[in-house]
Structures are given as structure tokens and as C-alpha cells.
Design an enzyme around this catalytic site. Structure first.
Site, PDB file in Angstrom:
ATOM      1  N   LYS A 171     -57.454  58.014  33.985  1.00 51.55           N
ATOM      2  CA  LYS A 171     -58.536  57.778  33.014  1.00 51.55           C
ATOM      3  C   LYS A 171     -59.696  56.994  33.623  1.00 51.55           C
ATOM      4  O   LYS A 171     -60.849  57.339  33.450  1.00 51.55           O
ATOM      5  CB  LYS A 171     -58.065  56.913  31.822  1.00 51.55           C
ATOM      6  N   ARG A 216     -55.674  51.607  21.789  1.00 49.65           N
ATOM      7  CA  ARG A 216     -54.320  51.810  22.311  1.00 49.65           C
ATOM      8  C   ARG A 216     -53.267  51.659  21.232  1.00 49.65           C
ATOM      9  O   ARG A 216     -52.069  51.724  21.544  1.00 49.65           O
ATOM     10  CB  ARG A 216     -54.048  50.790  23.413  1.00 49.65           C
ATOM     11  N   ARG A 265     -51.682  52.246  44.001  1.00 52.52           N
ATOM     12  CA  ARG A 265     -53.102  52.016  43.697  1.00 52.52           C
ATOM     13  C   ARG A 265     -53.622  50.722  44.323  1.00 52.52           C
ATOM     14  O   ARG A 265     -52.950  49.695  44.308  1.00 52.52           O
ATOM     15  CB  ARG A 265     -53.284  51.950  42.176  1.00 52.52           C
ATOM     16  N   ARG A 314     -53.240  45.227  41.795  1.00 54.37           N
ATOM     17  CA  ARG A 314     -53.152  44.522  40.515  1.00 54.37           C
ATOM     18  C   ARG A 314     -51.747  43.979  40.296  1.00 54.37           C
ATOM     19  O   ARG A 314     -50.772  44.631  40.647  1.00 54.37           O
ATOM     20  CB  ARG A 314     -53.498  45.496  39.375  1.00 54.37           C
ATOM     21  N   ARG A 330     -45.328  48.806  30.962  1.00 54.22           N
ATOM     22  CA  ARG A 330     -46.585  49.404  30.477  1.00 54.22           C
ATOM     23  C   ARG A 330     -46.328  50.798  29.917  1.00 54.22           C
ATOM     24  O   ARG A 330     -46.907  51.173  28.898  1.00 54.22           O
ATOM     25  CB  ARG A 330     -47.615  49.460  31.612  1.00 54.22           C
TER      26      ARG A 330
HETATM   27  P1  AMP Z   1     -55.658  48.889  32.003  1.00 54.57           P
HETATM   28  O1  AMP Z   1     -56.557  48.322  33.075  1.00 54.57           O
HETATM   29  O2  AMP Z   1     -56.369  49.801  31.080  1.00 54.57           O
HETATM   30  O3  AMP Z   1     -54.404  49.482  32.574  1.00 54.57           O
HETATM   31  O4  AMP Z   1     -55.195  47.625  31.128  1.00 54.57           O
HETATM   32  C1  AMP Z   1     -54.498  46.558  31.703  1.00 54.57           C
HETATM   33  C2  AMP Z   1     -53.861  45.709  30.628  1.00 54.57           C
HETATM   34  O5  AMP Z   1     -54.870  45.129  29.792  1.00 54.57           O
HETATM   35  C3  AMP Z   1     -52.933  46.446  29.677  1.00 54.57           C
HETATM   36  O6  AMP Z   1     -51.627  46.637  30.200  1.00 54.57           O
HETATM   37  C4  AMP Z   1     -52.934  45.470  28.494  1.00 54.57           C
HETATM   38  O7  AMP Z   1     -52.157  44.326  28.748  1.00 54.57           O
HETATM   39  C5  AMP Z   1     -54.400  45.033  28.446  1.00 54.57           C
HETATM   40  N1  AMP Z   1     -55.207  45.940  27.606  1.00 54.57           N
HETATM   41  C6  AMP Z   1     -56.245  46.732  28.004  1.00 54.57           C
HETATM   42  N2  AMP Z   1     -56.739  47.423  26.969  1.00 54.57           N
HETATM   43  C7  AMP Z   1     -55.992  47.075  25.883  1.00 54.57           C
HETATM   44  C8  AMP Z   1     -55.992  47.469  24.522  1.00 54.57           C
HETATM   45  N3  AMP Z   1     -56.868  48.369  24.041  1.00 54.57           N
HETATM   46  N4  AMP Z   1     -55.079  46.901  23.690  1.00 54.57           N
HETATM   47  C9  AMP Z   1     -54.194  45.979  24.137  1.00 54.57           C
HETATM   48  N5  AMP Z   1     -54.123  45.584  25.412  1.00 54.57           N
HETATM   49  C10 AMP Z   1     -55.013  46.115  26.295  1.00 54.57           C
END
Ligand code: AMP
Length: 221
Positions: free
Chosen positions: A16, A93, A132, A167, A178
Site C-alpha cells: 500500500k 483500519r 523491508r 522498523r 499486526r
Molecule cells: P503502518 O505504517 O501503516 O504499518 O502502521 C504502523 C502502526 O501504526 C500500526 O501497526 C498501528 O500500530 C499504527 N497505526 C497506523 N494507522 C493506524 C490506524 N488507522 N489505526 C490504528 N493504528 C494505526
């Protein structure tokens, strides 16, 4: 150009973020990536960052009210006279987040979004996530993969030569959590958006260039 609002939807590791970055620079729309916004808040040790840190690092979702407030603020800052739309990456989400976004967009009189659903099986997701690496220079933000998109010089960004990093939540343990969060809380949104006829499916198992082509064709831009 008419207003275009796009939501990138799919499990972690489906691609994404890479696709959202590409589409954002192609059609010049702001890319709102909640994961990056939250990681910045954690780095700055802001109130949001302090509340979110443990959730993020253990691979859990941050509570809805925190993320909904964050998006509300972001959308109101970009909604000005020259507003042409947005690209959301990683939001919504959960169903409550999707309902909140729907209400917010209605209040702000924004066009209905197109939801790009990027899917790939778990084996591919976990392999991709653990390989990654990201550029540490925020202004660059290039994304690498030690299997499919290796940097030319190990540990360095091809574009700006900054150090690459992994990360904390791209470890195998956090990735498993996740994915669990994705299937229980996020996956039901697929049906939510399908019922509203807003969903477009793309095959995230393909290479990044091919996925991008599919997206551009579907969006007709
Ligand atoms: P991502 O970089 O999109 O993989 O997001 C990393 C982490 O940020 C996720 O595993 C969540 O802990 C938090 N996070 C990001 N977006 C959301 C969301 N819309 N709702 C809740 N937690 C989020």
C-alpha cells in the site's frame, strides 16, 4: 482536475505504502500515511506519541479515538481553496474509523472515496515485511526490500545516500501480531466498502510496477 479521494486498503506488507507514494507523486495529491504520522509523534514524544508507542511497537492498533482525531486535524489542514483530494494510506483500519471518516467527509462535503484493495497471502506479507528497509531521511522516505529491491550499497539509500533502517514492528513477532490485528479488526472493511461499491481489487503479489499499472488503469487517471 476533478476532486479525487483515494484510500489504500490491505494487510501490512501488501505494498500500500509504495503504491500510495507513487500515485501521490504522479497526480500530485497529499499522501496521508497514519503509520508515519504516528511514528513521527513517537519520535517527538508528543502526547499522541507517548500514548501510541506501546501499541505500535507490539504490533497492535492504536485506539480509534487517537487516530480519528489525527485524521480530522490533517483533513482540515489540507482542505483549502485549491483542494483537489487526498490519498489515505493506513486509515481507516476499523469499522468505527471508517464510520468517522464517512461522517467527516460528509460534513466537509468531499467526494466519495475510491478504495484500492491491495491483497497478498500471509507467506508473502511476512517475508516482505521482515526484508523491508526504509530510508532514515524523512524527506526522501524511499522503501527497499532486501529480496526484491536491494539498495546498490548495503545499508544506504540509492537516492539520497542516507542510512537505511528496519522498523521495530517489522520483526517476525510484531508482524504476526499486526496480521492478527488486520484479520480481526481491519479485514471486515473489505465487505463494508464492497457493499458501498467503492472497492477496486488489485493483485499485490505482482511486482510493484505491474501493481502500479493496474491501479492507474482502474483509476483512469
Ligand atoms: P503502518 O505504517 O501503516 O504499518 O502502521 C504502523 C502502526 O501504526 C500500526 O501497526 C498501528 O500500530 C499504527 N497505526 C497506523 N494507522 C493506524 C490506524 N488507522 N489505526 C490504528 N493504528 C494505526
Amino acid at each position: 482536475m476533478k476532486e479525487i479521494n483515494i484510500i489504500f486498503f490491505g494487510p501490512p506488507g501488501a505494498g500500500k505504502g509504495t503504491q500510495a507514494q507513487k500515485v501521490s507523486s504522479e497526480i500530485n495529491l497529499p499522501h496521508i500515511d497514519t503509520g508515519s504520522l504516528i511514528r513521527d509523534a513517537i519520535k517527538k514524544e508528543s502526547t499522541l506519541g507517548k500514548k501510541a508507542k506501546e501499541f505500535v511497537e507490539s504490533g497492535n492498533l492504536v485506539p480509534d479515538e487517537l487516530v480519528i482525531d489525527l485524521i480530522g486535524e490533517k483533513l482540515s489542514t489540507i482542505k483549502n481553496g485549491s483542494f483537489k483530494g487526498f490519498i489515505l494510506d493506513g486509515f481507516p483500519r476499523t469499522i468505527p474509523q471508517a464510520d468517522a471518516l464517512k461522517n467527516l467527509m460528509k460534513t466537509m462535503k468531499l467526494h466519495k472515496p475510491t478504495v484500492i484493495n491491495v491483497q497478498a497471502p500471509d507467506e508473502i506479507l511476512v517475508t516482505r515485511l521482515s526484508a523491508r528497509r526504509l530510508c532514515s531521511n524523512k524527506a526522501c522516505g524511499a522503501i527497499y526490500n532486501l529480496i526484491s529491491k536491494k539498495p546498490i550499497v548495503e545499508g544506504k539509500c540509492d537516492v539520497c545516500k542516507s542510512d537505511l533502517y528496519q522498523r521495530k514492528d517489522d520483526t517476525k513477532e510484531a508482524c504476526t501480531q499486526r496480521l492478527k490485528e488486520y484479520y480481526t479488526k481491519t479485514a471486515p472493511l473489505e465487505e463494508y466498502y464492497r457493499k458501498q461499491e467503492l472497492l477496486i481489487n488489485v493483485d499485490g503479489t505482482k511486482g510493484s510496477a505491474e501493481v502500479y499499472k493496474q491501479i492507474i488503469n482502474e483509476l483512469e487517471i
